[in-house]
Design a protein around this motif. Structure first.
Motif, PDB file in Angstrom:
ATOM      1  N   GLU A 147      -9.140   5.135   4.641  1.00  0.00           N
ATOM      2  CA  GLU A 147      -9.866   6.169   3.890  1.00  0.00           C
ATOM      3  C   GLU A 147     -10.640   5.588   2.710  1.00  0.00           C
ATOM      4  O   GLU A 147     -11.551   6.234   2.186  1.00  0.00           O
ATOM      5  N   HIS A 148     -10.309   4.354   2.292  1.00  0.00           N
ATOM      6  CA  HIS A 148     -11.032   3.734   1.186  1.00  0.00           C
ATOM      7  C   HIS A 148     -12.294   2.992   1.644  1.00  0.00           C
ATOM      8  O   HIS A 148     -13.233   2.842   0.864  1.00  0.00           O
ATOM      9  N   LEU A 161       2.726   2.405   2.372  1.00  0.00           N
ATOM     10  CA  LEU A 161       2.510   3.045   3.668  1.00  0.00           C
ATOM     11  C   LEU A 161       3.710   2.767   4.570  1.00  0.00           C
ATOM     12  O   LEU A 161       4.447   1.783   4.363  1.00  0.00           O
ATOM     13  N   VAL A 182      -4.386  -0.051   9.091  1.00  0.00           N
ATOM     14  CA  VAL A 182      -5.083  -0.634   7.940  1.00  0.00           C
ATOM     15  C   VAL A 182      -6.187  -1.533   8.483  1.00  0.00           C
ATOM     16  O   VAL A 182      -6.097  -2.047   9.603  1.00  0.00           O
ATOM     17  N   HIS A 190       0.810  -1.220   0.000  1.00  0.00           N
ATOM     18  CA  HIS A 190       0.000   0.000   0.000  1.00  0.00           C
ATOM     19  C   HIS A 190       0.849   1.279   0.000  1.00  0.00           C
ATOM     20  O   HIS A 190       0.290   2.376   0.071  1.00  0.00           O
ATOM     21  N   TYR A 236      -6.928  -3.063   3.674  1.00  0.00           N
ATOM     22  CA  TYR A 236      -7.396  -1.847   3.025  1.00  0.00           C
ATOM     23  C   TYR A 236      -6.914  -0.614   3.789  1.00  0.00           C
ATOM     24  O   TYR A 236      -6.804  -0.632   5.019  1.00  0.00           O
ATOM     25  N   ARG A 237      -6.729   0.470   3.050  1.00  0.00           N
ATOM     26  CA  ARG A 237      -6.506   1.774   3.686  1.00  0.00           C
ATOM     27  C   ARG A 237      -7.829   2.238   4.320  1.00  0.00           C
ATOM     28  O   ARG A 237      -8.886   2.124   3.689  1.00  0.00           O
TER      29      ARG A 237
END
Length: 264
Positions: free
Chosen positions: A159-160, A129, A135, A127, A156-157
């Motif tokens: 913010e998604h 990061l 996450v 990602h 997943y991030r």
């Protein structure tokens, strides 16, 4: 002359292959075969252990000795991610595999836990990061009936996916069309992905979780999913029982030389 346990194992193997015991059916309890004159407790136990080592049955506390599915599931390659399946329909990836295999399914055969964690190195790298960044980890266990087939953990991030069905731990896919449809509705349409697979020996917890017979390897999958602009929207790690899948790919054969000829 073969030992008694081997004779019994061969007899039971023939009955399994002949359909006398169907996939998912429990074999008789050891004491029942002892009482039927098939041998001592040690003989029957040894026969059952041989069947397990040969991949014909699984044995676990609470479930007894159960006949395994002998025909592996098709694990589709490119076709399982066809947008028409999840964007326009409701065939998430594991369901697409079942449909292609002609096998029934229930949506609650996928269960999951969702947690906000610190990204380990591999997830952070995927990602882009820093290690330890937050996450979401969505860890699924998928079964066929009572038989586990594989695990898949998607990262997943926040913010998604924050506030979406992806972070809902309710059993089954994340609503109609699953996680890819959730991302699509949030403005993150998947465009391309990279998969890497390799076989390895299972860890002790995987042997228990996937109910693996002795000696069976697992196939580990790493999947990175991108949008058209190269944004990584999911990094997933799956662990598959090797004998429960036949990996199937159907693709156009590339011709890079021809492609170069056509370039200006």
């Amino acid at each position: 002359m073969a030992p008694k346990w081997r004779e019994l194992a061969d007899k039971l193997a023939e009955q399994i292959k002949g359909g006398d015991y169907a996939p998912g059916q429990q074999l008789p309890h050891i004491r029942e075969l002892v009482e039927a004159g098939e041998g001592s407790k040690a003989t029957v136990h040894a026969a059952y252990k041989a069947l397990e080592a040969e991949g014909l049955v699984t044995s676990s506390r609470g479930h007894g000795t159960v006949v395994r599915q002998q025909v592996p599931l098709k694990r589709l390659g490119i076709a399982r991610y066809d947008k028409a399946k999840w964007r326009d329909g409701d065939e998430v990836a594991f369901i697409a595999d079942r449909v292609a295999s002609g096998r029934p399914y229930r949506r609650n055969e996928q269960t999951q836990t969702v947690s906000l964690i610190e990204a380990p190195t591999e997830v952070a790298d995927a990602h882009s990061l820093p290690v330890g960044a937050p996450v979401y980890a969505r860890a699924r266990l998928v079964k066929e009936g009572d038989q586990p087939t594989h695990t898949l953990t998607s990262y997943y991030r926040p913010e998604h996916v924050e506030g979406t069905r992806i972070v809902d731990p309710t059993p089954g896919p994340a609503g109609r069309g699953g996680g890819f449809r959730v991302l699509y509705d949030a403005g993150y349409e998947i465009d391309h992905m990279q998969e890497r697979i390799f076989a390895r020996a299972p860890k002790a917890d995987e042997v228990s979780l996937l109910q693996l017979p002795p000696g069976e390897p697992v196939v580990e999958l790493h999947r990175t999913t991108y949008t058209a602009d190269g944004t990584v929207v999911e990094f997933a790690i799956g662990v598959h029982a090797a004998s429960r899948f036949a990996w199937e790919y159907d693709f156009k054969v590339p011709d890079s030389a021809k492609d170069r000829e056509g370039q200006p």
